[in-house]
Design an enzyme around this catalytic site. Sequence first.
Site, short mmCIF file in Angstrom:
data_model
loop_
_atom_site.label_atom_id
_atom_site.label_comp_id
_atom_site.label_asym_id
_atom_site.label_seq_id
_atom_site.Cartn_x
_atom_site.Cartn_y
_atom_site.Cartn_z
N ILE A 48 0.86 -1.20 0.00
CA ILE A 48 0.00 0.00 0.00
C ILE A 48 0.88 1.24 0.00
O ILE A 48 1.27 1.73 1.05
CB ILE A 48 -0.94 -0.01 1.24
N HIS A 49 1.25 1.69 -1.20
CA HIS A 49 2.06 2.90 -1.32
C HIS A 49 1.13 4.10 -1.56
O HIS A 49 -0.09 3.99 -1.37
CB HIS A 49 3.12 2.73 -2.40
N ALA A 50 1.70 5.22 -1.99
CA ALA A 50 0.92 6.46 -2.06
C ALA A 50 -0.36 6.33 -2.87
O ALA A 50 -1.43 6.76 -2.42
CB ALA A 50 1.79 7.58 -2.62
#
Lengths: 165, 88
Positions: free
Chosen positions: B14-16
């Site tokens: 779960i990145h930006a």
Amino acid sequence: MSLFSSSTSSHKLLSVADGEVIPLSMVNDEAFSSGMLGAGFAVKPVKGVVYSPVDGKVMGVAEAKHAYSIFSDGGLEILVHIGLDTVHLGGRSFTPTVKAGDEVRAGDVIAHVDLAEIKKEGYDTVIPVLMSNIDGSAKLSPRLGYAEGGRTAVLKLTHGGKEEK
Amino acid sequence: MESFVYRVADKVGIHARPAGKIVNAAKEFSADIIIRKKSDGKEADAKRLFSVMSLAASCGEELTFIISGEDEAAAALALKKLCEEALG
């Protein structure tokens, strides 16, 4: 609780790198340009040194070392995202000089970046700087054009998160 | 209270971008939405990008969405759909 309770700090954001400051809307990635992740600006870096835009505390460094979250002393939640889609580099090209929990001053180096390597891998090196607790629809007018990383003030905000002209 | 479990499928976690999608979807609802990460019990406020990103949820991680409030049923449905369709 007011986000901007501090009476002393002006909410000034410095450029995070040497390079050209552009509006967030010019970033070639909708996640940033649409304001979905917050309001802010972006820098097209010419040198691989990245600075903290504010006095504050490092809340986190992404596992892929490309994104830094800093909680400013003035109550801003700032995300410095180095490059677009650079999460896929898995940490290559990035050397953080800070870690979660560190106190930083505006202008402190937070990372060294190999811009040439990022470009070679086919990624855009632009650095969006977002304030995730300021609505992306807020119309901010950052000081555009060439800025010196860690020195040139790009945005000034009043308490309450409004822009100071 | 409504809840559901989502296993992170994006291989970089779960990145930006996915965090932004979650936050934007969550903000549409008045219900309180907490995301709990199974491996370390860390919790995030789904309406705050900072909070969701600092979960540092990687691929394969189990996340439990805990939703409570007036529109919890609708919120649970929308977020579940987002996780399965938009986050992969």
